[in-house]
Motif scaffolding. Structure first.
Motif, short mmCIF file in Angstrom:
data_model
loop_
_atom_site.label_atom_id
_atom_site.label_comp_id
_atom_site.label_asym_id
_atom_site.label_seq_id
_atom_site.Cartn_x
_atom_site.Cartn_y
_atom_site.Cartn_z
N UNK A 37 0.86 -1.19 0.00
CA UNK A 37 0.00 0.00 0.00
C UNK A 37 0.89 1.23 0.00
N UNK A 38 0.35 2.32 -0.49
CA UNK A 38 1.08 3.58 -0.45
C UNK A 38 0.88 4.23 0.93
N UNK A 39 1.95 4.66 1.54
CA UNK A 39 1.84 5.29 2.87
C UNK A 39 1.17 6.65 2.77
N UNK A 40 0.54 7.08 3.85
CA UNK A 40 -0.10 8.41 3.88
C UNK A 40 0.93 9.50 4.11
N UNK A 41 1.67 9.85 3.07
CA UNK A 41 2.82 10.75 3.19
C UNK A 41 2.44 12.08 3.83
N UNK A 42 1.33 12.66 3.40
CA UNK A 42 0.93 13.96 3.96
C UNK A 42 0.72 13.87 5.47
N UNK A 43 0.06 12.80 5.90
CA UNK A 43 -0.23 12.64 7.33
C UNK A 43 1.04 12.37 8.12
N UNK A 44 1.97 11.65 7.51
CA UNK A 44 3.26 11.41 8.18
C UNK A 44 3.97 12.74 8.39
N UNK A 45 3.98 13.58 7.37
CA UNK A 45 4.64 14.89 7.47
C UNK A 45 3.95 15.79 8.50
N UNK A 46 2.62 15.80 8.48
CA UNK A 46 1.87 16.62 9.45
C UNK A 46 2.14 16.11 10.87
N UNK A 47 2.10 14.79 11.05
CA UNK A 47 2.37 14.22 12.37
C UNK A 47 3.77 14.55 12.85
N UNK A 48 4.75 14.46 11.95
CA UNK A 48 6.13 14.80 12.33
C UNK A 48 6.24 16.26 12.73
N UNK A 49 5.56 17.14 12.01
CA UNK A 49 5.60 18.57 12.35
C UNK A 49 4.98 18.82 13.71
N UNK A 50 3.87 18.16 14.01
CA UNK A 50 3.24 18.32 15.33
C UNK A 50 4.16 17.83 16.44
N UNK A 51 4.78 16.67 16.21
CA UNK A 51 5.72 16.14 17.21
C UNK A 51 6.88 17.12 17.40
N UNK A 52 7.36 17.69 16.30
CA UNK A 52 8.45 18.67 16.38
C UNK A 52 8.08 19.89 17.18
N UNK A 53 6.85 20.38 16.97
CA UNK A 53 6.39 21.55 17.73
C UNK A 53 6.34 21.24 19.22
N UNK A 54 5.83 20.07 19.56
CA UNK A 54 5.76 19.67 20.97
C UNK A 54 7.14 19.45 21.56
N UNK A 55 8.00 18.76 20.82
CA UNK A 55 9.34 18.44 21.32
C UNK A 55 10.15 19.71 21.54
N UNK A 56 10.05 20.66 20.60
CA UNK A 56 10.82 21.91 20.73
C UNK A 56 10.34 22.72 21.93
N UNK A 57 9.06 22.63 22.24
CA UNK A 57 8.53 23.35 23.39
C UNK A 57 8.92 22.74 24.71
N UNK A 58 9.25 21.44 24.70
CA UNK A 58 9.57 20.74 25.94
C UNK A 58 11.07 20.61 26.19
N UNK A 59 11.89 20.77 25.17
CA UNK A 59 13.32 20.52 25.32
C UNK A 59 14.11 21.83 25.28
N UNK A 60 15.15 21.89 26.09
CA UNK A 60 16.03 23.05 26.06
C UNK A 60 17.42 22.67 25.55
N UNK A 61 17.52 21.45 24.98
CA UNK A 61 18.81 20.95 24.52
C UNK A 61 18.79 20.75 23.01
N UNK A 62 19.72 21.40 22.32
CA UNK A 62 19.81 21.23 20.87
C UNK A 62 20.15 19.79 20.52
N UNK A 63 20.99 19.14 21.36
CA UNK A 63 21.35 17.74 21.09
C UNK A 63 20.10 16.85 21.11
N UNK A 64 19.20 17.08 22.07
CA UNK A 64 17.97 16.28 22.15
C UNK A 64 17.12 16.49 20.91
#
Length: 199
Positions: A37-64
């Motif tokens: 099956x073809x993966x839901x590329x758009x949803x994968x990208x949107x999900x990754x962006x949401x995770x990135x927004x949350x992770x950046x708000x919770x982390x103070x370490x560039x390495x993390x």
């Protein structure tokens, strides 16, 4: 606010790179594996962006943040290759696992590797019991990566939620007797829990 936006963009880019890397895999789907099956590329990208927004708000370490982006890249590639071919290439699990192990050794921290082993064992037992048909070794390595990233307690909880979602999806689509690609559910569960990790 700016951190969340930059995190969303960075993780979205990392996910896109993972999707591109998945496109370099050229193989035939397994005969006894899930239907391609073809993966839901758009949803994968949107999900990754949401995770990135949350992770950046919770982390103070560039390495993390950088390490979490590497994980998102890997999880996006895994999602795509498992849906298309029914495989989880070792490069997408073992390379990030080796990076985590190297960082843990440099910091004299054994817990990521202990967590990887604790998450690995039950999945390995299932792979042995099913002879690789119900649970493949790629899924087992992905579980080890999830353990190293999240810690075994969070990882096992995330995997349980991922398994429940997979079962509910199979029932909703009336596909209970079909082989399903399980790695996208594991990858999704790891990604959702990623902002909670200390990695």
């Amino acid at each position: 606010m700016i951190e969340a936006f930059l995190g969303a963009m960075f993780f979205g880019l990392a996910s896109y790179i993972g999707i591109l890397l998945a496109g370099t895999i050229s193989t035939e789907p397994f005969d006894d594996g899930p239907a391609p099956a073809e993966p839901p590329v758009r949803w994968i990208l949107v999900g990754a962006a949401l995770v990135g927004a949350l992770a950046a708000g919770r982390s103070d370490s560039a390495q993390h943040i950088v390490m979490q982006a590497v994980i998102i890249c890997s999880l996006s590639a895994i999602w795509c290759t498992d849906m298309r071919y029914g495989i989880v290439p070792d490069a997408f699990t073992l390379i990030p696992l080796a990076i985590i192990a190297g960082l843990a050794l440099a910091q004299h921290d054994i817990w990521p590797m202990v967590s990887a082993v604790v998450a690995f064992v039950p999945f390995a037992a299932m792979a042995i019991a099913s002879k690789g048909h119900g649970m493949g070794w790629g899924d087992v390595k992905l579980a080890a990566l999830g353990g190293a990233v999240l810690g075994f307690e969070t990882a096992l909880l995330a995997f349980a939620v991922g398994a429940i979602v997979a079962v509910l999806y199979a029932f909703a689509r009336r596909r209970q007797r079909e082989v399903i690609a399980f790695a996208p559910y594991l990858a999704g569960a790891i990604a959702v829990a990623l902002p909670l990790s200390s990695l």
